[in-house]
Enzyme design. Structure first.
Site, short mmCIF file in Angstrom:
data_model
loop_
_atom_site.label_atom_id
_atom_site.label_comp_id
_atom_site.label_asym_id
_atom_site.label_seq_id
_atom_site.Cartn_x
_atom_site.Cartn_y
_atom_site.Cartn_z
N GLN A 119 2.72 9.27 2.57
CA GLN A 119 3.35 8.09 1.98
C GLN A 119 4.75 7.91 2.57
O GLN A 119 5.55 8.83 2.58
CB GLN A 119 3.45 8.24 0.46
CG GLN A 119 2.11 8.34 -0.25
CD GLN A 119 1.39 7.02 -0.31
OE1 GLN A 119 1.79 6.04 0.32
NE2 GLN A 119 0.30 6.98 -1.06
N LYS A 147 -7.86 6.61 -11.24
CA LYS A 147 -8.26 5.97 -9.99
C LYS A 147 -9.34 6.82 -9.33
O LYS A 147 -9.16 8.02 -9.13
CB LYS A 147 -7.08 5.82 -9.03
CG LYS A 147 -7.46 5.19 -7.69
CD LYS A 147 -6.24 5.04 -6.78
CE LYS A 147 -5.93 6.30 -6.00
NZ LYS A 147 -6.91 6.56 -4.90
N ASP A 201 -10.76 2.19 -6.51
CA ASP A 201 -9.90 1.87 -5.37
C ASP A 201 -10.68 2.12 -4.08
O ASP A 201 -10.53 3.15 -3.43
CB ASP A 201 -8.64 2.73 -5.41
CG ASP A 201 -7.65 2.36 -4.31
OD1 ASP A 201 -7.69 1.21 -3.83
OD2 ASP A 201 -6.84 3.23 -3.92
N LYS A 217 -10.99 -0.61 -1.77
CA LYS A 217 -10.42 -1.57 -0.81
C LYS A 217 -11.53 -2.29 -0.04
O LYS A 217 -11.62 -2.21 1.18
CB LYS A 217 -9.45 -0.86 0.14
CG LYS A 217 -8.28 -0.18 -0.56
CD LYS A 217 -7.38 0.54 0.43
CE LYS A 217 -6.22 1.24 -0.28
NZ LYS A 217 -6.67 2.37 -1.12
N THR A 273 1.09 1.64 1.40
CA THR A 273 2.36 2.35 1.31
C THR A 273 2.48 3.46 2.36
O THR A 273 3.55 4.05 2.51
CB THR A 273 2.55 2.96 -0.09
OG1 THR A 273 1.38 3.71 -0.44
CG2 THR A 273 2.78 1.86 -1.12
N ASP A 277 -15.38 -6.68 3.86
CA ASP A 277 -16.66 -6.96 4.52
C ASP A 277 -16.86 -8.47 4.45
O ASP A 277 -15.97 -9.20 4.00
CB ASP A 277 -17.80 -6.21 3.81
CG ASP A 277 -18.93 -5.86 4.77
OD1 ASP A 277 -19.36 -6.74 5.53
OD2 ASP A 277 -19.38 -4.69 4.76
N VAL A 278 -18.02 -8.93 4.89
CA VAL A 278 -18.28 -10.36 4.77
C VAL A 278 -18.23 -10.72 3.29
O VAL A 278 -18.60 -9.89 2.43
CB VAL A 278 -19.63 -10.74 5.39
CG1 VAL A 278 -19.62 -10.47 6.88
CG2 VAL A 278 -20.78 -10.00 4.73
N ASP A 306 -8.13 12.06 -6.46
CA ASP A 306 -8.46 12.25 -5.05
C ASP A 306 -8.89 13.69 -4.82
O ASP A 306 -8.12 14.53 -4.29
CB ASP A 306 -7.26 11.87 -4.18
CG ASP A 306 -6.94 10.39 -4.26
OD1 ASP A 306 -7.85 9.60 -4.55
OD2 ASP A 306 -5.77 10.03 -4.05
N ARG A 318 -0.64 13.39 -6.00
CA ARG A 318 -0.22 14.75 -5.65
C ARG A 318 0.76 15.39 -6.63
O ARG A 318 0.62 16.56 -6.96
CB ARG A 318 0.39 14.77 -4.24
CG ARG A 318 -0.60 14.47 -3.12
CD ARG A 318 0.12 14.51 -1.78
NE ARG A 318 -0.73 14.10 -0.68
CZ ARG A 318 -0.87 12.86 -0.26
NH1 ARG A 318 -0.21 11.88 -0.87
NH2 ARG A 318 -1.66 12.56 0.75
#
Length: 262
Positions: free
Chosen positions: A204, A50, A78, A80, A132, A83-84, A28, A225
């Site tokens: 979180q 990720k 990741d 997520k 989470t 959508d249609v 991230d 983190r």
């Protein structure tokens, strides 16, 4: 709409040939250059990465995925997807062609079925159950008038029926999932926090230590983190890998396949 058949390998999940694959490090960071620098720094301490929405909004996202795969790393996309169904299916097909290992989608029935039907390779489709970062109050605000554990279990069962491979779930719901969901379910658990009384609070809310999550039945742990913000990220990753290895050995399973690793 009839449920799609499970992925061809779903009945006999792909074995983890290296317990280091249980740790998924969350890249991230704001750009691909920062991500590559972290990967170089972490070296062999991390084998699974990720790549999420922040990087997806930056130039070089797909080149980063290809770079990771060329280095023998596993990749968890990741994003997520929500959508249609036809659009989700098209996105899954593009990612599947890049041989990514995991893709997250939201747990809507038609979306799950479309995503599972779209992949042709070994990509695993994971349904998001309940983030989470959400607690009971947040779920009420979103209109979910039910127990979080009931919602997670329901979505896990429907994900497998739809042809998906597993779920992203808080460690707090793992024991129930392992007790009541089918053995083939792959579980990926974010919100992992090693014991650190001096760590600042973050977004979180439903968290668990690596040892607790492995004991509860997690296949993979997503950690961001605690590694990324450590003074020595490689040492932090190595320490978490050792904690995971000890927890797996204590659980008495050794190297096991996803979904069969209790």
């Amino acid at each position: 709409m009839p449920a799609h058949p499970p992925h061809p390998d779903a009945a006999v999940p792909t074995a983890l040939t290296d317990d280091r694959d249980r740790l998924i490090f969350a890249l991230d960071v704001p750009d691909a250059a920062s991500a590559r620098a972290l990967v170089e720094r972490l070296a062999d301490h991390v084998t699974f990465y990720k790549v999420g929405l922040e990087l997806a909004m930056s130039p070089g996202y797909f080149e980063l995925i290809d770079w990771l795969k060329a280095r023998g790393k596993k990749v968890f996309v990741d994003v997520k997807l929500f959508d249609v169904p036809a659009t989700v299916a098209a996105a899954v097909a593009r990612l599947d062609a890049r041989a990514v290992d995991f893709i997250t989608i939201h747990g809507n029935q038609s979306i799950m079925e479309a995503a599972a039907a779209a992949r042709r390779g070994d990509t695993r489709i994971l349904a998001v159950t309940a983030l989470t970062s959400l607690d009971r109050g947040d779920m009420t605000d979103l209109g979910f008038d039910c127990d979080i554990g009931d919602l997670v279990l329901s979505r896990a069962r429907r994900a497998l029926t739809a042809g998906c491979d597993g779920v992203v779930s808080s460690g707090l719901e793992l024991e129930r999932l392992r007790r009541e969901a089918p053995d083939t379910l792959v579980t990926v658990t974010p919100g992992i926090r090693p014991v650190d009384n001096d760590a600042p609070p973050d977004d979180q809310k439903r968290v668990m230590t690596p040892t607790m999550a492995i004991a509860a039945g997690a296949d993979h742990l997503v950690v961001g983190r605690p590694i990324r913000e450590a003074d020595d990220p490689a040492a932090a990753a190595a320490a978490i890998q050792q904690e995971i290895a000890t927890a797996v050995a204590t659980r008495g399973t050794g190297v096991a396949g996803p979904g069969s690793s209790r």
